[in-house]
Design a protein around this motif. Structure first.
Motif, PDB file in Angstrom:
ATOM      1  N   ARG A 174       0.861  -1.193   0.000  1.00  0.00           N
ATOM      2  CA  ARG A 174       0.000   0.000   0.000  1.00  0.00           C
ATOM      3  C   ARG A 174       0.889   1.231   0.000  1.00  0.00           C
ATOM      4  O   ARG A 174       1.890   1.274   0.707  1.00  0.00           O
ATOM      5  N   GLU A 193      -4.582   6.693  -2.735  1.00  0.00           N
ATOM      6  CA  GLU A 193      -4.077   5.544  -2.000  1.00  0.00           C
ATOM      7  C   GLU A 193      -4.237   4.318  -2.880  1.00  0.00           C
ATOM      8  O   GLU A 193      -5.333   4.019  -3.365  1.00  0.00           O
ATOM      9  N   TRP A 199      -3.427   0.138  -3.470  1.00  0.00           N
ATOM     10  CA  TRP A 199      -3.113  -1.160  -2.870  1.00  0.00           C
ATOM     11  C   TRP A 199      -2.900  -2.127  -4.028  1.00  0.00           C
ATOM     12  O   TRP A 199      -3.789  -2.322  -4.856  1.00  0.00           O
ATOM     13  N   PRO A 234      -8.729   1.483  -0.130  1.00  0.00           N
ATOM     14  CA  PRO A 234      -7.893   2.388  -0.909  1.00  0.00           C
ATOM     15  C   PRO A 234      -8.741   3.065  -1.988  1.00  0.00           C
ATOM     16  O   PRO A 234      -9.895   2.682  -2.204  1.00  0.00           O
ATOM     17  N   CYS A 246     -13.987   2.596  -4.470  1.00  0.00           N
ATOM     18  CA  CYS A 246     -12.663   2.134  -4.866  1.00  0.00           C
ATOM     19  C   CYS A 246     -12.712   1.618  -6.305  1.00  0.00           C
ATOM     20  O   CYS A 246     -13.627   0.894  -6.678  1.00  0.00           O
TER      21      CYS A 246
END
Length: 101
Positions: free
Chosen positions: A2, A9, A11, A35, A56
């Motif tokens: 991550r 963000e 991952w 994320p 996401c």
């Protein structure tokens, strides 16, 4: 793995599943701390799905290797820009590794 890249963000993991069918190894964490972008593989099946339950974007780029059951080698290119994911492009690869136009 991550990390944050240009305000998103991200991952990345090998076996992650996909919305509605996340792998048990990531399911708890992805719902607890989602994320903005979740990238995984393993299935060799190209998928791009927005999971509106956790806000996401899920990306499985398919497979770019020469071995496996996939009929077309694929990759995905996109831009991360100030917290936004944009300009997503699917790239199909020829046997010689050159991108198709």
């Amino acid at each position: 793995m991550r990390f944050v890249c240009d305000g998103v963000e991200v991952w990345i993991t090998h076996i992650g599943g996909y919305p509605g069918r996340y792998n048990p190894a990531v399911k708890t964490d992805i719902f607890k701390n989602p994320p903005g972008l979740f990238i995984c593989g393993h299935s060799h099946i190209l998928k791009v799905i927005y999971d509106d339950k956790i806000n996401c974007l899920h990306i499985n780029p398919g497979a770019s290797g020469r071995s496996g059951f996939h009929a077309v080698r694929t990759a995905i290119r996109f831009v991360l820009d100030k917290g936004e994911i944009k300009n997503l492009e699917v790239i199909e690869l020829e046997d010689k590794g050159k991108a198709l136009v």
